[in-house]
Design a protein around this motif. Sequence first.
Motif, PDB file in Angstrom:
ATOM      1  N   MET A  25      44.775  92.525 -48.962  1.00 44.38           N
ATOM      2  CA  MET A  25      44.839  92.837 -47.537  1.00 44.38           C
ATOM      3  C   MET A  25      43.485  92.762 -46.833  1.00 44.38           C
ATOM      4  N   ASP A  26      42.403  92.897 -47.558  1.00 42.26           N
ATOM      5  CA  ASP A  26      41.076  92.913 -46.943  1.00 42.26           C
ATOM      6  C   ASP A  26      40.567  91.484 -46.791  1.00 42.26           C
ATOM      7  N   LYS A  27      41.150  90.736 -45.868  1.00 39.68           N
ATOM      8  CA  LYS A  27      40.782  89.329 -45.664  1.00 39.68           C
ATOM      9  C   LYS A  27      39.630  89.182 -44.669  1.00 39.68           C
ATOM     10  N   LYS A  28      39.561  90.067 -43.662  1.00 40.11           N
ATOM     11  CA  LYS A  28      38.568  89.909 -42.607  1.00 40.11           C
ATOM     12  C   LYS A  28      37.187  90.391 -43.032  1.00 40.11           C
ATOM     13  N   SER A  29      37.120  91.584 -43.571  1.00 41.47           N
ATOM     14  CA  SER A  29      35.833  92.173 -43.924  1.00 41.47           C
ATOM     15  C   SER A  29      35.826  92.510 -45.408  1.00 41.47           C
ATOM     16  N   LYS A  30      34.902  91.966 -46.112  1.00 50.24           N
ATOM     17  CA  LYS A  30      34.788  92.247 -47.545  1.00 50.24           C
ATOM     18  C   LYS A  30      33.940  93.478 -47.821  1.00 50.24           C
ATOM     19  N   LYS A  31      33.340  94.069 -46.765  1.00 50.46           N
ATOM     20  CA  LYS A  31      32.495  95.249 -46.964  1.00 50.46           C
ATOM     21  C   LYS A  31      33.309  96.436 -47.454  1.00 50.46           C
ATOM     22  N   GLY A  32      34.501  96.628 -46.877  1.00 52.71           N
ATOM     23  CA  GLY A  32      35.352  97.734 -47.306  1.00 52.71           C
ATOM     24  C   GLY A  32      35.786  97.589 -48.757  1.00 52.71           C
ATOM     25  N   LYS A  88      34.184  95.914 -51.140  1.00 50.22           N
ATOM     26  CA  LYS A  88      33.030  96.115 -52.019  1.00 50.22           C
ATOM     27  C   LYS A  88      32.662  97.587 -52.135  1.00 50.22           C
ATOM     28  N   LEU A  89      32.729  98.323 -51.037  1.00 48.59           N
ATOM     29  CA  LEU A  89      32.421  99.751 -51.072  1.00 48.59           C
ATOM     30  C   LEU A  89      33.424 100.491 -51.954  1.00 48.59           C
ATOM     31  N   GLY A  90      34.704 100.215 -51.779  1.00 53.32           N
ATOM     32  CA  GLY A  90      35.723 100.866 -52.599  1.00 53.32           C
ATOM     33  C   GLY A  90      35.604 100.503 -54.072  1.00 53.32           C
ATOM     34  N   LYS A  91      35.346  99.229 -54.341  1.00 53.31           N
ATOM     35  CA  LYS A  91      35.226  98.764 -55.730  1.00 53.31           C
ATOM     36  C   LYS A  91      34.036  99.427 -56.422  1.00 53.31           C
ATOM     37  N   HIS A  92      32.907  99.464 -55.744  1.00 53.82           N
ATOM     38  CA  HIS A  92      31.714 100.068 -56.357  1.00 53.82           C
ATOM     39  C   HIS A  92      31.854 101.582 -56.491  1.00 53.82           C
ATOM     40  N   SER A  93      32.548 102.220 -55.564  1.00 55.14           N
ATOM     41  CA  SER A  93      32.787 103.662 -55.665  1.00 55.14           C
ATOM     42  C   SER A  93      33.625 103.993 -56.892  1.00 55.14           C
ATOM     43  N   ILE A  94      34.667 103.214 -57.123  1.00 55.95           N
ATOM     44  CA  ILE A  94      35.509 103.461 -58.297  1.00 55.95           C
ATOM     45  C   ILE A  94      34.761 103.104 -59.576  1.00 55.95           C
ATOM     46  N   ASN A  95      33.900 102.076 -59.536  1.00 56.70           N
ATOM     47  CA  ASN A  95      33.058 101.756 -60.700  1.00 56.70           C
ATOM     48  C   ASN A  95      32.180 102.946 -61.073  1.00 56.70           C
ATOM     49  N   ILE A  96      31.519 103.516 -60.069  1.00 55.27           N
ATOM     50  CA  ILE A  96      30.629 104.653 -60.326  1.00 55.27           C
ATOM     51  C   ILE A  96      31.432 105.855 -60.821  1.00 55.27           C
TER      52      ILE A  96
END
Length: 151
Positions: free
Chosen positions: A108-115, A117-125
Amino acid sequence: MYLIFRFDIWGFRQEGVYIRTEYYNLRGTYNNLTGLLSHQIFKFLVEVRYIIAFYIIGDILTTWFAITYGYGYEGNSLPSAVISEYGFTGLTLLKLLVLIFLYFCYIMDKKSKKGWKLGKHSINIMGVLLVASNITVILFGHSFFSIVGVV
């Protein structure tokens, strides 16, 4: 007589190589592999490989080890209820539901990849911290967060 025997072996090897090249279609294998690598699900799995390693597999294994061998208990109420009701199969399904939810967020995140990346890195941490906390419970008897003074 020796030359005829050697010729027969050489002819057999030549025929064997010919048969093998008929069965292996390297170009088709390469095209199939290229198609797999360009598939959206495979790209997603590559992007969330650390989430799979730490948040899913690492957390499940360290939680299982700590609970099974009596080093600790599950501190979070939702996974604790799932483990008490369905065991570690339920915890695995819960983690896979999170992964499916992440896949929908990825799509669903086609327009902005910032959201994304933030969610992915948060779950990684969070996954790394969960595994570190479980390992400190196993080794020292206290959570990483209680050692640091957060909880």
